[in-house]
Design an enzyme around this catalytic site. Structure first.
Site, PDB file in Angstrom:
ATOM      1  N   CYS A 162      -9.941  -8.222   0.655  1.00  0.00           N
ATOM      2  CA  CYS A 162      -9.650  -9.646   0.806  1.00  0.00           C
ATOM      3  C   CYS A 162     -10.358 -10.206   2.029  1.00  0.00           C
ATOM      4  CB  CYS A 162      -8.152  -9.865   0.927  1.00  0.00           C
ATOM      5  SG  CYS A 162      -7.274  -9.065  -0.418  1.00  0.00           S
ATOM      6  N   HIS A 176      -1.223  -4.113  -9.211  1.00  0.00           N
ATOM      7  CA  HIS A 176      -2.586  -3.593  -9.386  1.00  0.00           C
ATOM      8  C   HIS A 176      -2.965  -2.521  -8.373  1.00  0.00           C
ATOM      9  CE1 HIS A 176      -5.017  -5.877  -6.261  1.00  0.00           C
ATOM     10  NE2 HIS A 176      -3.938  -6.621  -6.251  1.00  0.00           N
ATOM     11  N   GLN A 186       0.827  -1.216   0.000  1.00  0.00           N
ATOM     12  CA  GLN A 186       0.000   0.000   0.000  1.00  0.00           C
ATOM     13  C   GLN A 186       0.857   1.260   0.000  1.00  0.00           C
ATOM     14  OE1 GLN A 186      -3.206   0.161  -0.454  1.00  0.00           O
ATOM     15  NE2 GLN A 186      -3.729  -2.000  -0.239  1.00  0.00           N
TER      16      GLN A 186
HETATM   17  N1  PLP Z   1      -0.525  -6.861   1.414  1.00  0.00           N
HETATM   18  C1  PLP Z   1      -1.335  -5.784   1.540  1.00  0.00           C
HETATM   19  C2  PLP Z   1      -1.037  -4.751   2.575  1.00  0.00           C
HETATM   20  C3  PLP Z   1      -2.441  -5.642   0.701  1.00  0.00           C
HETATM   21  O1  PLP Z   1      -3.244  -4.588   0.836  1.00  0.00           O
HETATM   22  C4  PLP Z   1      -2.702  -6.659  -0.266  1.00  0.00           C
HETATM   23  C5  PLP Z   1      -3.897  -6.576  -1.135  1.00  0.00           C
HETATM   24  O2  PLP Z   1      -4.912  -5.979  -0.779  1.00  0.00           O
HETATM   25  C6  PLP Z   1      -1.827  -7.744  -0.359  1.00  0.00           C
HETATM   26  C7  PLP Z   1      -0.752  -7.813   0.499  1.00  0.00           C
HETATM   27  C8  PLP Z   1      -2.040  -8.841  -1.376  1.00  0.00           C
HETATM   28  O3  PLP Z   1      -1.629  -8.392  -2.644  1.00  0.00           O
HETATM   29  P1  PLP Z   1      -2.004  -9.178  -3.993  1.00  0.00           P
HETATM   30  O4  PLP Z   1      -3.383  -8.743  -4.353  1.00  0.00           O
HETATM   31  O5  PLP Z   1      -0.989  -8.704  -4.997  1.00  0.00           O
HETATM   32  O6  PLP Z   1      -1.870 -10.615  -3.727  1.00  0.00           O
END
Ligand code: PLP
Length: 389
Positions: free
Chosen positions: A329, A202, A180
């Protein structure tokens, strides 16, 4: 077709920028295998090298220290597994209660399997991980410390430099989840003092399904996956050249626009807060009060006396406005509240009434006014209904 109008979920993902799309379309024309030896494969090799250099430049690394992955979930899992499975790395895994599940869940599984100590440091009430808390957790042997740079739900920027000193003092490997922060704030791996750092395309207008891992000393990690020896032997498999080209273009663009972006999101945040005050709405900010410790693109708010779920649903269905309840997520899971806000010790009413607003490149002042008006309407109706019950 998706619509950017009313989109306030930039921390979940961002739209591809035109420059990124162009770079990806261009990469589609280069069909050769990047590992091929004939002259015609120069184009794809150049493209991959350029993307690696652009990603490296975004975080102050050398291109040889960048390994492309499928995203930050993979990058985080890889580092944790690689370090914790090393026979010469005895001791605890130290992390924080506000990490993304890509760290927390994989750390828990590995520590359970290995009978390894899993130490979780709590944040303070504003979502900052106290350096003293990390220091207290780093006793005896410590194999790995993993702390995020910016929290995805509150925007809290963590004192990584100081934590790095503690990890180093404990002789531990130090990983940073910078998902982030990369492309949003200045990130310099040397200044942060980390051994590895994960990023995801992304989140800064690149494609989904591609990310990277910075490794200070690429020899320190066991390969993620073995096979044809791609990515310096660390992550085998024919490379996703289209995604990688997109990530490179996104990194170059983010780097060029960093100062403008900061000014843009800072102004939007101030405008939203002033609109909410002007409309006399009552709310609490979940996150740091010190603006220098806050990623300005993120505003986590609790509105009293409502369930944020109802407000978020109304904003979506009635106003076409997209905000989030917490991390995108974690909404796939059945947990009742955000683990981040819970770890900050917020009371039940504040947990129930919390929503995350995140904005970015294409958000306009008119979008902010529309959001504030929709919040005022929605709160009026939902709070009125709650009072009538
Ligand atoms: N770490 C953080 C702080 C995130 O906000 C996210 C996704 O929201 C991830 C890891 C996971 O990233 P990715 O979507 O590339 O697997």
């Amino acid at each position: 077709m998706s619509n950017l109008n009313g989109y306030f979920d930039y921390n979940a993902t961002t739209p591809l920028s035109p420059a990124v799309k162009a770079a990806m379309i261009n990469a589609m024309e280069e069909f050769e295998n990047p590992s091929a030896v004939y002259a015609d494969s120069d184009g794809i090799k150049r493209l991959m090298a350029g993307a690696r250099a652009d990603v490296a430049a975004l975080i102050g690394a050398d291109p040889e220290q960048i390994v492309f992955t499928s995203g930050a979930t993979e990058s985080n899992n890889w580092v944790l597994r690689s370090i914790l499975e090393r026979k010469d790395r005895a001791g605890a895994f130290v992390t924080s209660a506000i990490e993304h599940d890509a760290t927390l869940a994989s750390g828990r599984v590995l520590c359970d399997q290995q009978g390894r100590a899993f130490r979780i440091v709590s944040p303070d009430g504003e979502g900052i991980i106290p350096v003293s808390g990390v220091e207290r957790a780093c006793w005896g042997d410590v194999a790995l410390v993993s702390i995020m740079l910016t929290n995805n739900e509150t925007g809290a920027i963590q004192p990584i430099r100081e934590i790095s000193g503690i990890a180093r003092g404990a002789n531990a490997f130090f990983h940073v989840d910078a998902v982030q922060a990369a492309g949003k704030l200045p990130v310099d791996v040397g200044a942060l003092g980390c051994d590895s750092l994960s990023l995801s395309a992304h989140k800064f207008h690149g494609p989904k399904g591609v990310g990277a891992l910075y490794i200070k000393d690429p020899g320190a990690l066991a390969p993620m996956i073995v096979g044809g020896g791609q990515e310096g032997g660390l992550r085998a498999g024919t490379e996703n050249n289209v995604g990688i080209a997109g990530m490179g273009a996104a990194a170059a663009e983010a780097r060029a626009r960093l100062a403008d972006r900061t000014a843009h999101v800072t102004a939007l945040r101030a405008a939203l807060l002033s609109e909410l005050h002007r409309r006399d709405l009552s709310f609490q900010i979940n996150g740091p009060s010190d603006q220098t410790q806050t990623a300005q693109c993120t505003l986590n708010l609790s509105f009293p006396g409502i369930r944020a779920e109802s407000l978020v649903a109304r904003l979506s269905l009635v106003d076409g406005i997209k905000v989030s309840l917490g991390s995108a997520c974690s909404t796939n899971k059945n947990s009742r509240h955000s683990h981040v806000l819970q770890a900050m010790g917020l009371d039940e009413a504040r947990l129930v009434g919390a929503m995350r607003i995140s904005f970015g490149r294409y958000t306009t002042p008119a979008d902010i006014t529309r959001l504030a008006a929709a919040l005022e309407d929605g709160l009026g109706i939902i709070q009125g209904l709650a009072a009538a019950e």
